[in-house]
Design an enzyme around this catalytic site. Structure first.
Site, PDB file in Angstrom:
ATOM      1  N   ARG A 263       0.716  -1.044  -0.001  1.00  0.00           N
ATOM      2  CA  ARG A 263       0.032   0.125   0.019  1.00  0.00           C
ATOM      3  C   ARG A 263       0.989   1.135  -0.018  1.00  0.00           C
ATOM      4  O   ARG A 263       1.996   1.256   0.742  1.00  0.00           O
ATOM      5  CB  ARG A 263      -1.022   0.153   1.296  1.00  0.00           C
ATOM      6  CG  ARG A 263      -2.184  -0.856   1.277  1.00  0.00           C
ATOM      7  CD  ARG A 263      -3.193  -0.529   0.310  1.00  0.00           C
ATOM      8  NE  ARG A 263      -4.078  -1.510   0.439  1.00  0.00           N
ATOM      9  CZ  ARG A 263      -4.317  -2.685  -0.166  1.00  0.00           C
ATOM     10  NH1 ARG A 263      -3.565  -2.939  -0.992  1.00  0.00           N
ATOM     11  NH2 ARG A 263      -5.535  -3.265  -0.162  1.00  0.00           N
ATOM     12  N   GLU A 292      -4.458   7.380  -4.653  1.00  0.00           N
ATOM     13  CA  GLU A 292      -4.699   6.689  -5.944  1.00  0.00           C
ATOM     14  C   GLU A 292      -6.010   7.460  -6.387  1.00  0.00           C
ATOM     15  O   GLU A 292      -7.101   7.408  -5.672  1.00  0.00           O
ATOM     16  CB  GLU A 292      -4.796   5.114  -5.820  1.00  0.00           C
ATOM     17  CG  GLU A 292      -3.411   4.668  -5.178  1.00  0.00           C
ATOM     18  CD  GLU A 292      -3.460   3.177  -5.047  1.00  0.00           C
ATOM     19  OE1 GLU A 292      -4.400   2.457  -5.437  1.00  0.00           O
ATOM     20  OE2 GLU A 292      -2.312   2.731  -4.339  1.00  0.00           O
ATOM     21  N   HIS A 314      -1.967   0.144  -9.675  1.00  0.00           N
ATOM     22  CA  HIS A 314      -2.267  -0.738  -8.595  1.00  0.00           C
ATOM     23  C   HIS A 314      -3.102  -2.007  -9.280  1.00  0.00           C
ATOM     24  O   HIS A 314      -3.878  -2.345  -9.213  1.00  0.00           O
ATOM     25  CB  HIS A 314      -3.406  -0.146  -7.731  1.00  0.00           C
ATOM     26  CG  HIS A 314      -3.439  -0.806  -6.283  1.00  0.00           C
ATOM     27  ND1 HIS A 314      -3.821  -0.334  -5.139  1.00  0.00           N
ATOM     28  CD2 HIS A 314      -3.654  -2.325  -6.020  1.00  0.00           C
ATOM     29  CE1 HIS A 314      -4.071  -1.069  -4.152  1.00  0.00           C
ATOM     30  NE2 HIS A 314      -3.620  -2.383  -4.790  1.00  0.00           N
TER      31      HIS A 314
HETATM   32  P1  NAP Z   1       0.075 -11.658   4.875  1.00  0.00           P
HETATM   33  O1  NAP Z   1       0.187 -12.896   4.562  1.00  0.00           O
HETATM   34  O2  NAP Z   1      -0.955 -11.036   6.150  1.00  0.00           O
HETATM   35  O3  NAP Z   1       1.552 -10.899   4.899  1.00  0.00           O
HETATM   36  C1  NAP Z   1       1.796  -9.971   5.568  1.00  0.00           C
HETATM   37  C2  NAP Z   1       3.319 -10.103   6.079  1.00  0.00           C
HETATM   38  O4  NAP Z   1       3.615  -8.875   6.527  1.00  0.00           O
HETATM   39  C3  NAP Z   1       3.434 -11.040   7.168  1.00  0.00           C
HETATM   40  O5  NAP Z   1       4.799 -11.764   6.701  1.00  0.00           O
HETATM   41  C4  NAP Z   1       3.567 -10.311   8.330  1.00  0.00           C
HETATM   42  O6  NAP Z   1       4.302 -10.995   9.126  1.00  0.00           O
HETATM   43  C5  NAP Z   1       4.170  -9.295   8.086  1.00  0.00           C
HETATM   44  N1  NAP Z   1       3.758  -8.023   9.132  1.00  0.00           N
HETATM   45  C6  NAP Z   1       2.666  -7.907   9.393  1.00  0.00           C
HETATM   46  N2  NAP Z   1       2.664  -6.586  10.173  1.00  0.00           N
HETATM   47  C7  NAP Z   1       3.720  -6.098  10.116  1.00  0.00           C
HETATM   48  C8  NAP Z   1       4.555  -4.944  10.936  1.00  0.00           C
HETATM   49  N3  NAP Z   1       3.740  -4.311  11.677  1.00  0.00           N
HETATM   50  N4  NAP Z   1       5.799  -5.034  10.731  1.00  0.00           N
HETATM   51  C9  NAP Z   1       6.575  -5.688  10.074  1.00  0.00           C
HETATM   52  N5  NAP Z   1       5.987  -6.932   9.182  1.00  0.00           N
HETATM   53  C10 NAP Z   1       4.640  -7.121   9.392  1.00  0.00           C
HETATM   54  O7  NAP Z   1      -0.427 -10.705   3.501  1.00  0.00           O
HETATM   55  P2  NAP Z   1      -0.527 -10.894   1.956  1.00  0.00           P
HETATM   56  O8  NAP Z   1      -1.591 -11.705   1.772  1.00  0.00           O
HETATM   57  O9  NAP Z   1       0.904 -11.414   1.784  1.00  0.00           O
HETATM   58  O10 NAP Z   1      -0.747  -9.440   1.663  1.00  0.00           O
HETATM   59  C11 NAP Z   1       0.213  -8.338   1.809  1.00  0.00           C
HETATM   60  C12 NAP Z   1      -0.339  -7.007   1.413  1.00  0.00           C
HETATM   61  O11 NAP Z   1      -0.160  -6.878   0.017  1.00  0.00           O
HETATM   62  C13 NAP Z   1      -1.755  -6.651   1.689  1.00  0.00           C
HETATM   63  O12 NAP Z   1      -2.183  -6.457   2.976  1.00  0.00           O
HETATM   64  C14 NAP Z   1      -2.076  -5.558   0.688  1.00  0.00           C
HETATM   65  O13 NAP Z   1      -2.000  -4.414   1.048  1.00  0.00           O
HETATM   66  C15 NAP Z   1      -1.041  -6.167  -0.463  1.00  0.00           C
HETATM   67  N6  NAP Z   1      -1.727  -6.295  -1.917  1.00  0.00           N
HETATM   68  C16 NAP Z   1      -1.750  -5.589  -3.130  1.00  0.00           C
HETATM   69  C17 NAP Z   1      -1.948  -5.949  -4.041  1.00  0.00           C
HETATM   70  C18 NAP Z   1      -1.892  -5.015  -5.385  1.00  0.00           C
HETATM   71  O14 NAP Z   1      -2.633  -5.210  -6.215  1.00  0.00           O
HETATM   72  N7  NAP Z   1      -0.826  -4.363  -5.452  1.00  0.00           N
HETATM   73  C19 NAP Z   1      -2.442  -7.192  -4.223  1.00  0.00           C
HETATM   74  C20 NAP Z   1      -2.692  -7.932  -3.171  1.00  0.00           C
HETATM   75  C21 NAP Z   1      -2.373  -7.770  -1.817  1.00  0.00           C
HETATM   76  P3  NAP Z   1       4.633 -10.772  10.843  1.00  0.00           P
HETATM   77  O15 NAP Z   1       3.283 -10.602  11.221  1.00  0.00           O
HETATM   78  O16 NAP Z   1       5.198 -12.317  11.357  1.00  0.00           O
HETATM   79  O17 NAP Z   1       5.639 -10.048  10.952  1.00  0.00           O
HETATM   80  C1  GLV Z   2      -5.085  -5.572  -3.522  1.00  0.00           C
HETATM   81  O1  GLV Z   2      -4.500  -4.362  -3.249  1.00  0.00           O
HETATM   82  C2  GLV Z   2      -5.405  -6.289  -2.468  1.00  0.00           C
HETATM   83  O2  GLV Z   2      -5.180  -6.146  -1.136  1.00  0.00           O
HETATM   84  O3  GLV Z   2      -5.874  -7.399  -2.692  1.00  0.00           O
END
Ligand code: NAP
Ligand code: GLV
Length: 367
Positions: A263, A292, A314
């Site tokens: 984000r 955005e 995005h």
């Molecule tokens: P996830 O499985 O929850 O992974 C998030 C990671 O971040 C975990 O490893 C978590 O591990 C770590 N984390 C959480 N809070 C933290 C903090 N305060 N400091 C440091 N590390 C932290 O989520 P995901 O499914 O991979 O998705 C991640 C993000 O990608 C989403 O939240 C979304 O914003 C973004 N996204 C963007 C798109 C796009 O189109 N650009 C698409 C999908 C997702 P720990 O808690 O153990 O540290």
């Molecule tokens: C996209 O940004 C998502 O969080 O799935």
């Protein structure tokens, strides 16, 4: 008895919408490309809808949730894994389950992040722009510019969750050394990836590569590429707003690149523009922005950054199957409508896999 009504704030594809109407619900889809205004959204929830399908563009705050709860809303299903636009603690207080769409988008987003890395390092867009604009005068060994290798380099993965791990899978197949920063260390995952790396080396695919856990400082200081995969957390001890602040950006190598698909607010954009301009890092590729669409007066639009900064709309999860498939095991649309169907057919939110507040709702949920 009247059919439960579902309001969908964006067109999420004909097939997914059809699943809702075939399940017996009365469905209204917001008809415009632009999101409904906050006032329109409020009007819809006050009209007594049972299910609300949202996207990251919709502000679902405490005032709206209070009205929604009073009018009988039984679930919010967000077509995204990130849900920082929704006040989930408020939804919990009002007894409203909030579902998201994890996992089905991890590979699409991870591969986009991977391609972004190649784009900025190998100057793919400036190269195409040179050809398209008719400014490509002659082939020359190093004019007008060269890029940096990706294979064989070190990538730091900040936040090794679902998308971070999917990204690591791709980097491991691209002969990169990997540093993982996460507060929770998944040692089995690290060891499994190392086994894959060892096997690749044994089979002669290249030199032996390594994957290691690292502190944030170690990861930032050693990496050639820094890929952000932490969620946006707006407040509290875990807040990630400006997680990449100027000091952390300046801890990166001068030759390193930053990749952000999480984000926008996770990176201090003003600071990023400054460090790019003064050459403190080599480049960046961004799929997400604090505001955005990216405002025309953003410092990230500075023409002097053209060669070192790639900007995307995005688009991380943006493939047909990932965004629109009606199959809950394939697409975000399918996963969101499945949560609506299950809930409106009486499923217990505590047992619904994609309800993010399932453990906190307790006895607050209305039947
Ligand atoms: P996830 O499985 O929850 O992974 C998030 C990671 O971040 C975990 O490893 C978590 O591990 C770590 N984390 C959480 N809070 C933290 C903090 N305060 N400091 C440091 N590390 C932290 O989520 P995901 O499914 O991979 O998705 C991640 C993000 O990608 C989403 O939240 C979304 O914003 C973004 N996204 C963007 C798109 C796009 O189109 N650009 C698409 C999908 C997702 P720990 O808690 O153990 O540290
Ligand atoms: C996209 O940004 C998502 O969080 O799935």
């Amino acid at each position: 008895m009247n059919a439960p009504r579902v309001y969908v704030t964006a067109d999420i594809g004909r097939e997914a919408i059809l699943r809702l109407s075939e399940a017996g619900f009365e469905v209204e889809v917001h008809p415009r490309i632009e999101p409904p205004s906050y006032e329109e959204l409020t009007g819809r929830v006050e009209s007594g809808i049972a299910g609300l399908v949202t996207t990251i563009r919709d502000r679902i705050d405490d005032a709206l949730l209070a009205k929604a709860s009073a009018a009988g809303l039984r679930i919010v299903a967000q077509v995204a894994v990130g849900y920082d636009n929704i006040d989930v603690p408020s939804a919990t207080r009002h007894g409203i389950p909030v579902a998201n769409t994890p996992d089905v988008l991890s590979d699409a987003t991870a591969e986009f992040a991977f391609f972004m890395m190649g784009d900025v390092a190998r100057k793919l867009y400036p190269s195409e722009d040179l050809v398209r604009s008719g400014r490509w005068g002659v082939w020359h060994p190093h004019h007008p510019w060269l890029g940096d290798n990706v294979a064989g380099k070190t990538v730091a993965v900040i936040g090794a969750g679902r998308i971070g791990k999917a990204f690591i899978h791709k980097c491991a197949g691209f002969d990169m050394d990997i540093l993982c920063y996460s507060r929770t260390k998944d040692e089995k995952f690290r060891a499994d990836v190392q086994r894959v790396m060892d096997l690749r080396a044994e089979l002669g695919f290249g030199k032996r590569r390594t994957i290691a856990h690292a502190t944030l400082d170690e990861a930032l200081a050693a990496a050639d590429y820094v890929a952000l995969h932490v969620p946006l957390i707006k407040a509290g001890p875990d807040a990630t707003v400006h997680f990449m602040n100027e000091a952390r950006l300046r801890r990166m190598k001068r030759t390193a690149y930053l990749i952000n698909t999480t984000r926008g607010p996770v990176v201090d954009e003003d600071a990023l523009a400054r460090v790019l301009l003064d050459g403190a890092i080599a480049g960046a590729a961004l799929d997400v922005f604090a505001k955005e669409p990216l405002p025309m007066d953003s410092p990230l639009r500075d023409e002097r950054l053209f060669l070192k900064l790639r900007l995307f709309n995005h688009l991380g999860s943006g493939t047909y199957e990932t965004r629109l498939s009606p199959d809950p095991n394939v697409g975000m649309a399918g996963r969101a409508v499945q949560s609506i169907i299950d809930r409106l057919r009486g499923a217990d939110p505590a047992a619904m896999a994609w309800v993010v507040n399932r453990s906190e709702l307790g006895g607050r949920v209305k039947a």
